[in-house]
Scaffold this motif. Structure first.
Motif, PDB file in Angstrom:
ATOM      1  N   ILE A  36     -16.424   1.501 -48.904  1.00  0.00           N
ATOM      2  CA  ILE A  36     -16.054   2.859 -48.135  1.00  0.00           C
ATOM      3  C   ILE A  36     -16.388   1.732 -46.843  1.00  0.00           C
ATOM      4  O   ILE A  36     -15.283   2.613 -46.229  1.00  0.00           O
ATOM      5  CB  ILE A  36     -18.282   2.863 -47.592  1.00  0.00           C
ATOM      6  N   SER A  37     -16.721   0.562 -46.491  1.00  0.00           N
ATOM      7  CA  SER A  37     -16.212   0.151 -45.249  1.00  0.00           C
ATOM      8  C   SER A  37     -14.403   0.124 -45.153  1.00  0.00           C
ATOM      9  O   SER A  37     -13.911   0.475 -44.333  1.00  0.00           O
ATOM     10  CB  SER A  37     -16.281  -1.671 -44.717  1.00  0.00           C
ATOM     11  N   GLY A  38     -13.546  -0.259 -46.426  1.00  0.00           N
ATOM     12  CA  GLY A  38     -12.690  -0.262 -45.671  1.00  0.00           C
ATOM     13  C   GLY A  38     -11.984   1.159 -46.029  1.00  0.00           C
ATOM     14  O   GLY A  38     -10.860   1.488 -44.489  1.00  0.00           O
ATOM     15  N   ILE A  39     -12.219   2.547 -45.987  1.00  0.00           N
ATOM     16  CA  ILE A  39     -12.006   4.004 -45.813  1.00  0.00           C
ATOM     17  C   ILE A  39     -12.375   3.614 -44.561  1.00  0.00           C
ATOM     18  O   ILE A  39     -11.942   4.698 -43.795  1.00  0.00           O
ATOM     19  CB  ILE A  39     -13.256   4.870 -46.905  1.00  0.00           C
ATOM     20  N   PHE A  40     -13.432   3.479 -44.028  1.00  0.00           N
ATOM     21  CA  PHE A  40     -13.922   3.438 -42.869  1.00  0.00           C
ATOM     22  C   PHE A  40     -12.719   2.425 -41.801  1.00  0.00           C
ATOM     23  O   PHE A  40     -12.223   3.229 -40.992  1.00  0.00           O
ATOM     24  CB  PHE A  40     -14.847   3.099 -41.651  1.00  0.00           C
ATOM     25  N   LEU A  41     -12.559   1.964 -41.971  1.00  0.00           N
ATOM     26  CA  LEU A  41     -11.216   0.910 -41.403  1.00  0.00           C
ATOM     27  C   LEU A  41      -9.904   1.514 -41.254  1.00  0.00           C
ATOM     28  O   LEU A  41      -9.167   1.533 -39.892  1.00  0.00           O
ATOM     29  CB  LEU A  41     -10.712  -0.378 -41.938  1.00  0.00           C
ATOM     30  N   ARG A  64      -2.896  -7.259 -44.024  1.00  0.00           N
ATOM     31  CA  ARG A  64      -3.249  -6.674 -44.871  1.00  0.00           C
ATOM     32  C   ARG A  64      -4.207  -5.833 -44.495  1.00  0.00           C
ATOM     33  O   ARG A  64      -5.270  -6.485 -44.657  1.00  0.00           O
ATOM     34  CB  ARG A  64      -2.799  -7.072 -46.165  1.00  0.00           C
ATOM     35  N   ILE A  65      -3.978  -4.726 -45.306  1.00  0.00           N
ATOM     36  CA  ILE A  65      -5.869  -3.820 -44.651  1.00  0.00           C
ATOM     37  C   ILE A  65      -5.590  -3.017 -46.148  1.00  0.00           C
ATOM     38  O   ILE A  65      -5.077  -2.066 -46.419  1.00  0.00           O
ATOM     39  CB  ILE A  65      -5.479  -2.854 -43.679  1.00  0.00           C
ATOM     40  N   GLY A  66      -6.056  -3.311 -46.910  1.00  0.00           N
ATOM     41  CA  GLY A  66      -6.579  -2.517 -48.449  1.00  0.00           C
ATOM     42  C   GLY A  66      -8.157  -2.419 -48.699  1.00  0.00           C
ATOM     43  O   GLY A  66      -9.172  -2.133 -47.841  1.00  0.00           O
ATOM     44  N   THR A  69     -10.540  -5.680 -49.639  1.00  0.00           N
ATOM     45  CA  THR A  69     -10.676  -6.596 -48.421  1.00  0.00           C
ATOM     46  C   THR A  69      -9.351  -6.524 -47.528  1.00  0.00           C
ATOM     47  O   THR A  69      -8.595  -5.413 -47.779  1.00  0.00           O
ATOM     48  CB  THR A  69     -10.081  -8.300 -49.555  1.00  0.00           C
ATOM     49  N   THR A  70      -9.570  -7.384 -46.247  1.00  0.00           N
ATOM     50  CA  THR A  70      -8.066  -7.216 -45.072  1.00  0.00           C
ATOM     51  C   THR A  70      -7.585  -8.883 -45.063  1.00  0.00           C
ATOM     52  O   THR A  70      -8.878  -9.679 -44.957  1.00  0.00           O
ATOM     53  CB  THR A  70      -8.872  -7.062 -44.005  1.00  0.00           C
ATOM     54  N   LYS A  79      -7.187 -15.575 -44.235  1.00  0.00           N
ATOM     55  CA  LYS A  79      -7.890 -16.171 -44.593  1.00  0.00           C
ATOM     56  C   LYS A  79      -8.729 -14.270 -45.201  1.00  0.00           C
ATOM     57  O   LYS A  79      -7.753 -13.064 -44.273  1.00  0.00           O
ATOM     58  CB  LYS A  79      -9.357 -15.734 -43.337  1.00  0.00           C
ATOM     59  N   VAL A  80      -9.708 -14.370 -46.420  1.00  0.00           N
ATOM     60  CA  VAL A  80      -8.970 -13.087 -46.868  1.00  0.00           C
ATOM     61  C   VAL A  80     -10.535 -12.662 -46.522  1.00  0.00           C
ATOM     62  O   VAL A  80     -11.205 -13.168 -47.124  1.00  0.00           O
ATOM     63  CB  VAL A  80      -8.631 -12.665 -47.751  1.00  0.00           C
ATOM     64  N   ILE A  81     -11.257 -11.300 -45.972  1.00  0.00           N
ATOM     65  CA  ILE A  81     -12.273 -11.007 -45.261  1.00  0.00           C
ATOM     66  C   ILE A  81     -12.722  -9.835 -46.717  1.00  0.00           C
ATOM     67  O   ILE A  81     -12.308  -8.813 -46.588  1.00  0.00           O
ATOM     68  CB  ILE A  81     -12.594 -10.860 -44.045  1.00  0.00           C
ATOM     69  N   ASN A  82     -13.566  -9.772 -46.549  1.00  0.00           N
ATOM     70  CA  ASN A  82     -14.343  -8.201 -47.534  1.00  0.00           C
ATOM     71  C   ASN A  82     -14.129  -7.562 -46.427  1.00  0.00           C
ATOM     72  O   ASN A  82     -14.839  -8.095 -45.440  1.00  0.00           O
ATOM     73  CB  ASN A  82     -15.858  -8.688 -48.170  1.00  0.00           C
TER      74      ASN A  82
END
Length: 197
Positions: A36-41, A64-66, A69-70, A79-82
Motif C-alpha cells: 500500500i505504501s509503495g502504491i502511494f509513493l 529503484r522504487i518497487g 521496497t525502495t 540501503k533497501v528500505i521497506n
C-alpha cells in the motif's frame, strides 16, 4: 462439518487451522503495508528515480522504487528500505537545496570531535539561520587532504544543511561562520591549506 457427522474429532483440525490463519495474517500484515505504501509513493509522485533523499540517516539517490521496497544508494553505501518504513524522508531534489560548506582543520585533529561539535549543535545552527534550516547539519565526509606552504597537513570536512533553494547561498556562509565559532569555543582552530590534486 461432514467429518464431524461421521464421527471424526475436528477440534484439533479447527485449532490448527485457526493458528495457521493467525500466523499467515500476522506475517502478511507487513507485506500488505509495504504494498500500500509503495502504491502511494508511486501514484502520489513523492519520489522519483534519480532524486536525492534523506531517509533513516542516509542521504542518497533513489535507484529503484518497487511495490515493496525502495533502494537508496550513495557512494559505496546502498540501503533497501521497506516502503512502509519510508516515513519522514526529505526529498532534497524538489524546492529544497543543500547548503554545503567545508571546514579545514590540522590533520592530527580528532575528526570525531569536530563532527560531534557540529552535529550536536543543531539548535545553534537553527538560531543563527533564523529557523530557515529544514534538516541538519549532516556530515558528508572528508572533502580532501590539504598541505600548506610549510608542509603541514590539513583535512577538509564537508557538512550540509537542507534548506529552501532561495536561501542556499546565504545559509552556506552563516553555517560556515557558525562552525568556525563552535570549533574555536571548543579549542579547535580551523585552518586553510592548498589542495593536493
Amino acid at each position: 462439518y461432514s467429518l464431524y457427522q461421521i464421527g471424526v474429532d475436528t477440534t484439533v483440525i479447527l485449532t490448527s487451522a485457526g493458528v495457521i490463519s493467525l500466523i499467515i495474517g500476522y506475517g502478511s500484515q507487513s507485506i500488505v503495508s509495504d504494498l500500500i505504501s509503495g502504491i502511494f509513493l508511486i501514484c502520489e509522485d513523492q519520489i522519483r528515480i534519480g532524486e536525492r533523499i534523506i531517509v533513516d540517516g542516509l542521504m542518497g539517490d533513489v535507484t529503484r522504487i518497487g511495490l515493496r521496497t525502495t533502494t537508496v544508494a550513495r557512494y559505496n553505501q546502498m540501503k533497501v528500505i521497506n516502503n512502509s518504513k519510508m516515513v519522514g524522508f526529505t526529498n532534497i531534489s524538489r524546492d529544497t537545496a543543500s547548503a554545503r560548506w567545508e571546514i579545514t582543520v590540522p590533520a592530527d585533529t580528532d575528526i570525531e570531535k569536530v563532527k560531534s561539535i557540529i552535529l550536536n549543535n543543531s539548535e545553534y545552527f537553527m538560531k543563527v539561520s533564523k529557523g530557515r534550516i529544514l534538516m541538519g547539519p549532516i556530515f558528508c565526509g572528508v572533502a580532501g587532504i590539504f598541505i600548506d606552504h610549510v608542509g603541514k597537513s590539513h583535512v577538509s570536512l564537508r557538512f550540509l544543511v537542507v534548506c529552501d533553494v532561495l536561501k542556499q547561498k546565504k545559509l552556506r556562509y552563516k553555517c560556515l561562520e557558525a562552525s568556525i565559532k563552535l570549533l574555536k569555543e571548543n579549542g579547535i582552530e580551523p585552518t586553510a591549506g592548498e589542495r593536493l590534486d
